[in-house]
Scaffold this motif. Structure first.
Motif, PDB file in Angstrom:
ATOM      1  N   UNK A   1       0.787  -1.492   0.012  1.00  0.00           N
ATOM      2  CA  UNK A   1      -0.125   0.079  -0.002  1.00  0.00           C
ATOM      3  C   UNK A   1       0.754   1.261   0.007  1.00  0.00           C
ATOM      4  N   UNK A   2       1.949   1.392   0.817  1.00  0.00           N
ATOM      5  CA  UNK A   2       2.779   2.359   1.014  1.00  0.00           C
ATOM      6  C   UNK A   2       3.469   2.562  -0.334  1.00  0.00           C
ATOM      7  N   UNK A   3       3.954   1.248  -1.019  1.00  0.00           N
ATOM      8  CA  UNK A   3       4.712   1.470  -2.395  1.00  0.00           C
ATOM      9  C   UNK A   3       3.625   2.305  -3.624  1.00  0.00           C
TER      10      UNK A   3
ATOM     11  N   UNK B   1      -4.287 -13.507  -1.979  1.00  0.00           N
ATOM     12  CA  UNK B   1      -4.602 -14.957  -1.863  1.00  0.00           C
ATOM     13  C   UNK B   1      -6.050 -14.919  -0.983  1.00  0.00           C
ATOM     14  N   UNK B   2      -6.732 -13.741  -0.933  1.00  0.00           N
ATOM     15  CA  UNK B   2      -8.257 -13.786  -0.687  1.00  0.00           C
ATOM     16  C   UNK B   2      -8.856 -12.470  -1.369  1.00  0.00           C
TER      17      UNK B   2
ATOM     18  N   UNK C   1      -9.186  -6.966  -3.076  1.00  0.00           N
ATOM     19  CA  UNK C   1     -10.257  -5.612  -3.036  1.00  0.00           C
ATOM     20  C   UNK C   1      -9.466  -4.545  -2.535  1.00  0.00           C
ATOM     21  N   UNK C   2      -8.883  -4.813  -1.091  1.00  0.00           N
ATOM     22  CA  UNK C   2      -8.087  -3.887  -0.473  1.00  0.00           C
ATOM     23  C   UNK C   2      -7.107  -3.101  -1.229  1.00  0.00           C
ATOM     24  N   UNK C   3      -6.175  -3.782  -1.880  1.00  0.00           N
ATOM     25  CA  UNK C   3      -5.161  -3.343  -2.482  1.00  0.00           C
ATOM     26  C   UNK C   3      -5.327  -2.598  -3.798  1.00  0.00           C
TER      27      UNK C   3
ATOM     28  N   UNK D   1     -15.303  -6.575  -9.828  1.00  0.00           N
ATOM     29  CA  UNK D   1     -16.758  -5.910  -9.626  1.00  0.00           C
ATOM     30  C   UNK D   1     -16.772  -4.908  -8.360  1.00  0.00           C
ATOM     31  N   UNK D   2     -15.605  -4.993  -7.690  1.00  0.00           N
ATOM     32  CA  UNK D   2     -15.236  -4.139  -6.729  1.00  0.00           C
ATOM     33  C   UNK D   2     -14.741  -2.961  -6.968  1.00  0.00           C
TER      34      UNK D   2
END
Lengths: 296, 296, 296, 296
Positions: free
Chosen positions: A59-61, A82-83, A88-90, A126-127
């Protein structure tokens, strides 16, 4: 140049002496790629040693690279995880940092039938409202979709716009024959078979910055119809590319040093990585000097 | 040029329309390689589709090639076989046909610790008075010896003279660093990293005849101290070599056709093999024409 | 019992002290399997170390086993070979020796799309009037057909009657769900998941003779509706089967010795093979004694 | 019972309907394992789907399990991670949560010579005062150390106390023969070859909770010298263990359900995972009921 065209530089991970990500060096690398004429910036691919980076480091990168690029070039982020939740968070971090498109990697845990990957990609795609590609690299990732699978996926995911297809030119062409009417196909593999891939119908490439600037020049020739110049340049970059692409371990240890020699930077490895040898360093140095002559 | 030096052409298997070995075509191929300046002739390697040939076919092919060569070039035979008796029988056929040296393949059934392969090779090597090499091709054969293993093997087999090391140049160099004082090391892999392998210390190469004649010219430059000419020629042959070496399946289907196009011959495949595609044939044709220009 | 039902004993390869095939011992093994109640005899499978045998040795072995069996049990031959001609020649030897059916192995050279294997099998199957099965063992052979492929193959080959499916019971069931209306499915893998495979719908098994006699008894219970006895016997044979099936190398070294201990025979290995250890021999001996108690 | 002895239950990952980790269910699982007589609690192994969990999820899970265990059983944590920093951070979370020992996994990015892994493990081990084991699972992780490597590692890491060796009993014994004087060796693989591993010299096991309670009873028999009871119990648990251990994908989908059926819990899968089938669920249900009878 739009997001699925041209040569996108996929950044190497640069570390400091404590093996921490060196954000200043990463910003310098972005500047180098822009100055040398790359057509896009990508981060968190295999060249970025993505699997050695924690989600927080990723995330920081993303934020660092987005800031350094500042909208100058199309900016894409490879989304590994792997989930569904992790991917989605990334993807959200990427959107927040100004990413123009995403490259989704298949989850690297377990091996399954194609339907499982289609469901997974569909949930992640879709997210996000960004255009997405999927990474199709059977040799490196041990998992890949067929052209037919990609067509099915595109029917479920209207924002699926491209495939990053790391395979032999003949395999790339098989994908294009089936899915090429709906999806753009980008190549990779450090520039191996680059002109064959252009003839197969690739619209772009994702390449590490030891090769990306000169490959961008090759692409410019091709797009301008100067095939002979493109073919000649391909022959000039291929010896270095071949040395680097003997394995992903070679790429990380020696490709990164060939880039660093051209950019005037210093490499600190994050373990585990292939240890350098005197012969390996001499070989990398020779190819770095040869590539440098091509940019004059 | 002695047996472990220079570029040895490892023949493609040529079949007739019934998928039978075409002995006339094989003799023509030998003639082609000799005329074009190759430094040695090898048969029954992976390029010869050895695993598709019965022992009887192998024995007949050895005889054909020995007769066609008629002692003009150093002649070697790759000895494959999954029992000592099978390898020993083949080694005798090779000796009878005038072979100058043998390349022993590890048995391709089961995977074992190094000692098992050392015992196996020792039994085969001690049954012949010819000099022998062992084939060390981790990527293709899934079994390989370390430099230390090779030194131990040489202590048991005084007629062990060389290693055919199909590996990245850095891997080849690792073998040479350890075993190079006792054993000559030959490279292969269709010419990939050929000048890097020369710098690593390879004394020769075993290459299929689509590439072998021009690689022989490259080798002649190198031996004569004309490194720049060798490097330039390497860059010219590498695009074709890269296309061909995407896999052994590519080599058999397309490398063979690139050879045939240069030699004015026709290819009939023995199944199973990679089916040709229009794009694949067009690509092979382009590289065949490019290689042809190098021989002018 | 017909050819695709019951427990077929796939013979171990027995060698003499010179590593030559011991035809007398092979005949004794046939007799042992018949006396102990096996429902069929198979030869030249992976347990027979088929890849260590030359085509000539295979042909002689087929003749020996056919003679020893003398039509008493359904007799089948696994047909291995990397060209159509090699498989067809072997199929003829099998027919001449009185084989009742054949098990075709995919060629073990190169990896290809399903169509290539379908063409190959079709050519071999059409050259024989015997019923044929195909061997579908993804873990051992690295190549396998899907249920849909098998249905397509059956449409081309009317004499395709069965599949020898060496896979987890869940994988076997997937094949049966798709192709089970047209093809019988036999299991293998040394008896692992034997009752799960029966519940999945397997009509028979191909098992080496360390386990085959007691597995035949298990099968007789099942066929007679004595499921509880079958389940109990499965639990009794599984510890030995698990030890043996840790790998094909274990099977050849230790499974063969567990058979030999029960049959009062002596094992001479053909190299290369897994060397025995004191602990391994003691373990094999313990399981041989445990299996012997089950036959009382 | 000390940390390297007995049967340690390695927890399954339990998720809620949103695929989030269900910490309440995880605490219930700990309670179940303690009540049923397991000798230790482990978390974040392959059965815990560790690669699907982010470092943050891993840290929270360690805390949950530590709290639930509350010092009642020896508590260990498998430390996965592809950089030294990631492993060290996780090791600190484990120590903070009361872990008694750690199991270090090799980094799962790239493949290297043994020295690279020795350096990596040494750096992680030296950052903790807890005793550590290394996980040596060639089949599952694709990377493993030899007995000789382990001895060298122990010389560098005085807190290296054990090896978790997931391999065939013969492979386990090879490790014990070389490193057994310095290191305890624990087995795993879902209980396959459990009594053979005890005879080989294993001092304990790490097993998922579908099998762990009854395996703990088996271990108690063994330790008390009741070998016949241990052998009998092994035969009773092996059919279920064999079904579950067909692959890691089977373990996660069906092993978890066999546990849940015994514990009266409900399974929600986190994607990607092997989809259930009617036949698979029926088979899992049958083995769950059979295991339940053993605990009466």
């Amino acid at each position: 140049m739009n997001f699925h065209s041209g040569v996108h530089a996929v950044l190497y991970a640069l570390f400091d002496q404590t093996e921490a990500v060196d954000h200043g060096a990463m910003a310098t690398q972005v500047e180098y790629c822009i100055e040398r004429g790359c057509h896009g910036i990508t981060v968190l691919g295999l060249a970025t040693e993505v699997l050695k980076l924690t989600p927080e480091e990723r995330a920081r990168l993303i934020a660092t690279v987005g800031r350094a690029n500042a909208g100058r070039l199309p900016f894409s982020v490879t989304i590994a995880g792997n989930s569904v939740a992790e991917q989605v968070a990334l993807a959200r971090h990427a959107a927040d940092a100004g990413a123009d498109w995403l490259i989704l990697q298949p989850p690297m845990v377990g091996t399954y039938g194609a339907d499982i990957y289609l469901d997974f990609f569909t949930r992640v795609a879709s997210a996000t409202t960004l255009p997405v590609a999927v990474q199709n690299a059977p040799q490196y990732l041990g998992r890949a979709l067929t052209g037919e699978d990609l067509v099915r996926l595109q029917e479920k995911c209207p924002n699926l716009a491209a495939v990053k297809g790391e395979d032999a030119a003949l395999g790339i062409r098989r994908i294009i024959d089936i899915a090429g009417a709906r999806l753009k196909v980008l190549g990779g593999r450090g520039g191996l078979e680059m002109t064959d891939c252009l003839r197969a119908g690739c619209s772009g490439f994702v390449l590490a910055p030891d090769i990306a600037p000169v490959a961008a020049r090759l692409f410019d020739h091709w797009r301008a119809g100067r095939m002979a110049e493109a073919d000649a340049l391909y022959a000039e970059i291929l010896p270095a590319a071949t040395f680097v692409m003997q394995s992903l371990e070679h790429l990380i240890t020696y490709g990164k040093r060939i880039f660093a020699a051209q950019a005037g930077m210093t490499v600190h490895d994050r373990q585990p990585c292939l240890p350098t040898t005197e012969f390996g360093l001499a070989t990398a140095d020779r190819w770095a000097r040869q590539l440098a002559t091509l940019k004059a």
